[in-house]
Structures are given as structure tokens and as C-alpha cells.
Write a protein that holds these residues in place. Sequence first.
Motif, mmCIF file in Angstrom:
data_model
loop_
_atom_site.group_PDB
_atom_site.id
_atom_site.type_symbol
_atom_site.label_atom_id
_atom_site.label_comp_id
_atom_site.label_asym_id
_atom_site.label_seq_id
_atom_site.Cartn_x
_atom_site.Cartn_y
_atom_site.Cartn_z
ATOM 1 N N ALA A 12 36.699 54.051 33.685
ATOM 2 C CA ALA A 12 36.971 52.827 34.439
ATOM 3 C C ALA A 12 37.653 51.795 33.558
ATOM 4 C CB ALA A 12 35.664 52.266 35.017
ATOM 5 N N MET A 13 37.185 51.647 32.315
ATOM 6 C CA MET A 13 37.771 50.648 31.416
ATOM 7 C C MET A 13 39.181 51.024 30.987
ATOM 8 S SD MET A 13 34.606 49.253 29.054
ATOM 9 C CE MET A 13 33.818 50.815 28.732
ATOM 10 N N ASP A 14 39.457 52.333 30.874
ATOM 11 C CA ASP A 14 40.807 52.753 30.486
ATOM 12 C C ASP A 14 41.803 52.580 31.618
ATOM 13 O OD1 ASP A 14 40.441 53.420 27.810
ATOM 14 O OD2 ASP A 14 39.608 55.376 28.308
ATOM 15 N N VAL A 15 41.364 52.830 32.856
ATOM 16 C CA VAL A 15 42.255 52.623 33.998
ATOM 17 C C VAL A 15 42.524 51.140 34.197
ATOM 18 C CG1 VAL A 15 42.456 52.832 36.505
ATOM 19 C CG2 VAL A 15 41.574 54.741 35.178
ATOM 20 N N ALA A 16 41.485 50.331 33.986
ATOM 21 C CA ALA A 16 41.583 48.897 34.270
ATOM 22 C C ALA A 16 42.460 48.176 33.253
ATOM 23 C CB ALA A 16 40.194 48.274 34.294
ATOM 24 N N GLY A 17 43.173 47.171 33.743
ATOM 25 C CA GLY A 17 43.971 46.332 32.853
ATOM 26 C C GLY A 17 43.155 45.224 32.228
ATOM 27 N N ILE A 18 42.020 44.868 32.856
ATOM 28 C CA ILE A 18 41.152 43.796 32.361
ATOM 29 C C ILE A 18 39.719 44.320 32.314
ATOM 30 C CG2 ILE A 18 40.265 41.468 32.804
ATOM 31 C CD1 ILE A 18 42.854 40.866 34.305
ATOM 32 N N THR A 19 39.026 44.059 31.205
ATOM 33 C CA THR A 19 37.620 44.464 31.067
ATOM 34 C C THR A 19 36.761 43.237 30.798
ATOM 35 O OG1 THR A 19 38.221 46.645 30.191
ATOM 36 C CG2 THR A 19 35.984 45.862 29.764
ATOM 37 N N LEU A 20 35.693 43.080 31.570
ATOM 38 C CA LEU A 20 34.744 41.977 31.382
ATOM 39 C C LEU A 20 33.628 42.465 30.466
ATOM 40 C CD1 LEU A 20 34.464 40.773 35.095
ATOM 41 C CD2 LEU A 20 36.175 40.162 33.377
ATOM 42 N N MET A 21 33.670 42.026 29.197
ATOM 43 C CA MET A 21 32.760 42.579 28.197
ATOM 44 C C MET A 21 31.303 42.254 28.491
ATOM 45 S SD MET A 21 34.675 44.361 26.471
ATOM 46 C CE MET A 21 33.434 44.916 25.314
ATOM 47 N N ARG A 22 31.020 41.123 29.121
ATOM 48 C CA ARG A 22 29.634 40.771 29.426
ATOM 49 C C ARG A 22 29.186 41.303 30.793
ATOM 50 N NH1 ARG A 22 31.222 35.539 27.451
ATOM 51 N NH2 ARG A 22 31.054 34.653 29.549
ATOM 52 N N SER A 23 30.064 42.010 31.478
ATOM 53 C CA SER A 23 29.763 42.524 32.825
ATOM 54 C C SER A 23 29.253 41.411 33.727
ATOM 55 C CB SER A 23 28.751 43.673 32.754
ATOM 56 O OG SER A 23 29.302 44.777 32.086
ATOM 57 N N ASP A 24 29.882 40.244 33.594
ATOM 58 C CA ASP A 24 29.461 39.027 34.306
ATOM 59 C C ASP A 24 30.531 38.682 35.347
ATOM 60 O OD1 ASP A 24 28.753 36.513 35.168
ATOM 61 O OD2 ASP A 24 28.388 35.699 33.162
ATOM 62 N N LEU A 25 30.143 38.657 36.622
ATOM 63 C CA LEU A 25 31.117 38.421 37.688
ATOM 64 C C LEU A 25 31.700 37.010 37.663
ATOM 65 C CD1 LEU A 25 29.717 40.311 40.808
ATOM 66 C CD2 LEU A 25 31.685 40.890 39.395
ATOM 67 N N THR A 26 31.051 36.070 36.976
ATOM 68 C CA THR A 26 31.639 34.729 36.874
ATOM 69 C C THR A 26 32.957 34.775 36.104
ATOM 70 O OG1 THR A 26 30.388 34.243 34.855
ATOM 71 C CG2 THR A 26 29.385 33.613 36.948
ATOM 72 N N GLN A 27 33.142 35.836 35.300
ATOM 73 C CA GLN A 27 34.360 35.962 34.506
ATOM 74 C C GLN A 27 35.574 36.363 35.350
ATOM 75 O OE1 GLN A 27 32.708 38.704 31.490
ATOM 76 N NE2 GLN A 27 33.279 37.145 29.994
ATOM 77 N N VAL A 28 35.340 36.881 36.553
ATOM 78 C CA VAL A 28 36.473 37.266 37.409
ATOM 79 C C VAL A 28 37.294 36.030 37.770
ATOM 80 C CG1 VAL A 28 37.163 38.264 39.616
ATOM 81 C CG2 VAL A 28 35.280 39.286 38.324
ATOM 82 N N ALA A 29 36.630 34.972 38.229
ATOM 83 C CA ALA A 29 37.336 33.733 38.570
ATOM 84 C C ALA A 29 37.996 33.139 37.328
ATOM 85 C CB ALA A 29 36.363 32.733 39.189
ATOM 86 N N THR A 30 37.317 33.241 36.174
ATOM 87 C CA THR A 30 37.905 32.737 34.924
ATOM 88 C C THR A 30 39.181 33.493 34.589
ATOM 89 O OG1 THR A 30 35.698 32.183 34.097
ATOM 90 C CG2 THR A 30 37.468 32.329 32.473
#
Length: 745
Positions: free
Chosen positions: A657-675
Motif C-alpha cells: 500500500a505504501m509503495d503504490v501510494a504517493g503520500i504516506t501518513l507516518m502516524r496513521s492519523d487521519l487529521t494529516q489528510v486535511a493537512t
Amino acid sequence: METTATIKNKKKATFPVEGMTCASCASSIESMLRTREGVQEANVNFAGKTLQVAYAPDLVTPAQLRETVQEIGFDLLIEKQTEEELEARQAAALANLKRKTIVAGILAVPVFVLGMFFHDTFSWGNWAMLLLTAPILLWAGQRFFVGAWLQAKHLRANMDTLVALSTGIAFIFSVFNTIYPEFFLSRGLMPHVYYEAVAVIIAFILLGKYLEEGAKDRSSAAIKKLMGLQPKTVRVLRENGEAEIKIEEVQVGDRVLVLPGDRVPVDGEVALGASYVDESMLSGEPLPVQKQAGDMLYAGTINQKGSLQLIARKTGGETMLAHIIKMVQEAQGSKAPVQKLVDKIAGIFVPVVLVIAVLTLVAWLVFGGQAYLTEALLSMISVLVIACPCALGLATPTAIMVGVGRGAESGILIKDAESLEHAHRVNAVILDKTGTITAGKPAVTDVVWVTAATDREHLEQLFFSMEGQSEHPIAQAIYTFYREAGVKSVQPAYFNSLTGLGIEAEFAGERYLAGNEKLLRQHNVTLPAELVEAAQQLQQDAKTVIFFSNAEQALAVFAVSDPIKPTAAEGIKAMQEAGLEVYMLTGDNAQTAAAVARQVGVNHYQAELLPQDKATFVKQLQAEGKSVAMVGDGINDAQALATADVSIAMGQGTDVAMDVAGITLMRSDLTQVATAVRLSRATVQTIRQNLFWAFFYNVICIPVAAGLLYPFTGFLLNPMIAGAAMALSSVSVVSNSLRLRGRKL
């Protein structure tokens, strides 16, 4: 060219391509091949460095296709290449580019110092700069001149053209002034040199190319990991006994043996045995699924407990895992490179600059005064120097680099510039449930004891001991809960597993039960109203309920579920406040999906979806005109991640999943999506500002460099001032990019 033979006898093939440096290279290959008789379709994947071509084999051969591509300076690898061979070739090319980047950077430093600070005081400075700049231009920067020449042959221009023209003219002019300074000195003019501009421009742009190539090569890592989910060898049962064969040799109908801990090698139907199988790569759900005779198994899933025999139904490229790999490859290859916009601008900008430079030379030769030849040459050089693409080349990468760095400081790892650029357009976000909104593994969430229960510590010890004897995944969650609490186990005198109901055990002559409500009623166990009410409430929240009782009455009820992450609701609210429409997709049942959606504030959700269903939903939203970001954590999300406009992986998820994805949220925190979305918006705004500054100096200064003010004021821009203006535009671009560091997100 399309012919009857092409339609009747069409063959499709994919070939690796070598020698591409930009998106326009891919366009040149496509346009050349499409004019070839027998070629019906040609599509080049610049990021994947591959050509997909549909052709009539009786009209054109792969060797002829290769010849066509070689005519414009590229190459097709038409011989069969193994993954190891392709990786070796790509690694060698990247190592060569890295070597040239390092050498150019090392040599450019002294050239810059000499040119900026010692050009008047060091008598041999010009010769020293010439010796240091020559290898940068002729060896490290050779690719730009080759690329410019190939583009010129087809009446096209790109960044290579800009680099080659500006550095080539500046170098030739500087060499002339180094060898024969008297030409300008005798005319009362200083013989300026521009070696530092040549060296620094090539070094900077080589660095950008190296970073780009490295990112493209890493994009294939996800495919390699997906391929690694399939075992190399398989145990099959034949008439003469068990045999171990290569995965490629498995045929439909073969009886395959899958031992505990093995990955299922092919898609097939269980013929013998029963076990629990981890299908999280497909469904994303943490609980293993019970499998018995007649059930389907899928390649890449993991057998956990018992041995299984399956009849192979789909092998090789027909398995569900193979389809996932294919869809990920196609989705990755469909994305355009981030530098495409700049290449388009350069394609228009370069011819305009060339026309202005030629018109400047002609105008001075025709209308110039006594020193018309000198002024004509100086004016033309000033135009070409001030039109140097340094600022244009820095406009996007500097903003991207600062944006990526700012993201890393916030725990948001951005793998490629494309994802950061695209995220500003996102208006719809799809969230996978398990591992994204929830923790991704079953855990005890609620414990309710009957009020009359006494000696609770002893009862907990008995319950813990019973669950430790069971192999059921729910039992494992309860066992882990009490083990982490430090509870000690005791050995039951009797233990029995009751399929579909629960378990029973005896301690010191007394019987205890653990399981569902049906188990207790079958044994005539009294169910206190307070426990029944608690169980009903927990079930409404889509939690699995387990009762614990002695022989007379229920003592406690336990709830097991995949708990929602603490910041999930806050993160979803932040997305909605940022103007994003939020959707939740899951392979879980509708009741669980509804309960989770209700608790976190998601209005749109779909349940019981397979991986291809998630990817289809992404395409459905895209067809409605939405720009979609997909947030997931597992292999089952890989298709949807690769299909989405922007793919975001949770840092605690799978490597695929992390290799396919262009962005990885290291803390697995959904608040980082808006950031991440706000960071993209700020970065793209900075890129647009940078492009304005990159062209502002050209629009203002090119006419001045050409001598537009000379008839009115007598002012003629000196090439040295032109070089300073060029440097100032670069400084403006870099300084503006650095402002992102202090931007509030």
C-alpha cells in the motif's frame, strides 16, 4: 496508419524503452510509430519506461519498430528481459546519471567562486574556469545537447533545448573571450565570460533529473512486492505421491497441498480439510475466515491453522492476485509526469526567444551605429543569457522540495512531486475502514460483569485459561487482552470446542461456558436481564458479543471489535471543513459499516466490497468530475490507491500500500489528510508564483537586452547585468519557495 490487415491480424506487445529524458520524448516515440505502416496504436508510459503497441505482425516486425525508435535516438528492448536484467540496466543508467551529477556539482563550486569573486583579481581565472567547465558541458551535460538535437530534427523544443542553447552560446562566447580577449578590448569593451552560469545551470538541472529518475524507478517496487505474495514452488498431489513443482507448472485441475503458514499459490476450491485463512489482502478485514470443503481460496492469502487440499481453478495470469497486479500497473502508468506543464511552456518559450535573438542580431546589423557588429553580438548574447532557463527549471522543483520537506516535518511522506501537485484539486476523499478509520485488528472493547458476580479475579483467570485453549480469532483477542493485563492461566481438567457456538471447560469439577447466546440457552443457563440488555446495545454497535457463564447463570459479557482510532472522527471533520466530500468503503458487512460511519460522522459509505469494487467506485466518482484521493492501508486497497488521482497510505499499513501510494501518513492519523491537502494547495500556489517570477524577468528584460531602450536613452544592457538579472530571477524563485517553511497549514 490503420489497414485491413491491422484490424484482422492485430498483436499487442509491451517493450521497455531506453533513453527517454522528458515527456516530449514519449510523445516523439508515439508520433513516429503511429506513422509506421502496420501500427494501429502506440502508447508510451514515461514513468514506467515502457511502450504498449498494437501492430500487424505481417506488416511490421518488432525489429522494424526498434529501428523506427532508434532513428530518433531511443531504443526498444525487443528481446525477452527478466526482471533482474531490467533492474540491472535501470540501476546502471541511474548510477551513471548520479556520477555525472556529483562530478558536475563538485566542478561547479570552484567555477562559481572564481566567476563571482575573483574574475578581476585572478589573471588565470578564465582559463581555470574553462578547464573546469568543459567537462561539465561536454561530458555531464551531453544528454541535454543530444536531446535538443533530436527535438530540433522534428521541429520541437523542450527544456533540453533551453539548456543546450543558453549554456552552449554562453560557453562559446566565453571561450572566444578567453582565447581572444583583444577583440572586445580593442573596441573599448570588457570581454566578459559566463562559465559560472554554464556550470551551475547544468549541475542544478542534472540534480533535478536524478531525483526524477530515482522516483520513477521506485514506482515499480509495489509491483515487485505484489509478485512476491505468490510462492515460487507448489506442493501438488499426484498418483505417485506428493511432488514439489514450480508455480508456472501448475495446471487447472491439479490438487494442491497448502500447509499451515503457507500462502495459497493459486485460486482454487477446497477439496479436503478445514482451516482459518487470512484474506486481509483482499477484504482488508483483520479476522481470518473459516474455510472448509467447497469454499474458494485465492492466491496470496495465508493459511493459518489446518492443512488444506484445493483443486486449482485459476492459475498464472488468471488469478485474482494477477488481476490486482495488472490493474495497479495500468493505473500507475496512466498518470502524467509533473514536468509536463513546464515542457509545454518551454516548447513555446524557446522558439520565441530564438526569434527575438535572431531579430536582435539582424536589427543591430541593419540599423546599428559604428560598433554595430560588437553591439549586435552583445545584444544577442544578452537575450540568450537573460532567457536562461535556470529560474524556469527551478520554479517547480524548489517549491516541491520545500513542500516535501515541510510534509516530512509533519509526518507526511510524499513519494513523488506528482502526488503533491495533484492533491490541491482533490474534492472527494475515500477512506478504507479497516486499518484506516479503525485499528485494523480485533480487540476487547467492553467488559460487563453481572452485579452479583463475586471473586471476579478468579473468574477472569478461568475465562482467560479457557480462551487460551481455543484457536478461534475472537478467542485470541480475548487471550491477548488478559495476557497483557498480567493474568495467569491454569490448566482446565476438561476442554471442548463446540463449532458455531463456543467452548466449554471444567475447573475443579465445575463447568464453565464461553460463547454466543445460543450456547447458553442450549445448556439452560440463566441470562440476567442486565447482561442481555448490555449485549443488545453492544451488538447494535456492530460488536461481536461473547458470554461467559458457569453451569447455572451468565456471569459476564465481552465485546470484541476492531476499535475506531482516537483521531478518526476529528480527522474526518477536518476534511469536511476543508471542503472535501468523505466516503467510506469496506469489505465488512453493512451493519458494521453503518455503525462505524455513524460514530465517525461519515455520511456516504458502502460495504461488502472486493478490491476491484473499490477501484470501480473510484472510477465512478472520477466519471462524475470529482478529483479523488484514496486513503488505505492494505493490499486490498492497492487497486483503488493506484486508480485514484491521489493515493494516501497509512504508515502502519502494508509495504505494498505504501509503495503504490504517493503520500504516506507516518502516524496513521487521519487529521494529516486535511493537512496534506492544505500543503498541496500552498505548494501549487507557490509554483504558480514562481512561474510568474521566472517569466517576469524575461518579459521585462528580454526587450531591454535586445536594445529596445537604446534609441531613446542610449542604454544597452551589458551581458554581465543580464547574467545578474538571470541570477536574481533564480534567487526570487528560491526565496519564494522557502516561504513555504513558515506557512501555517
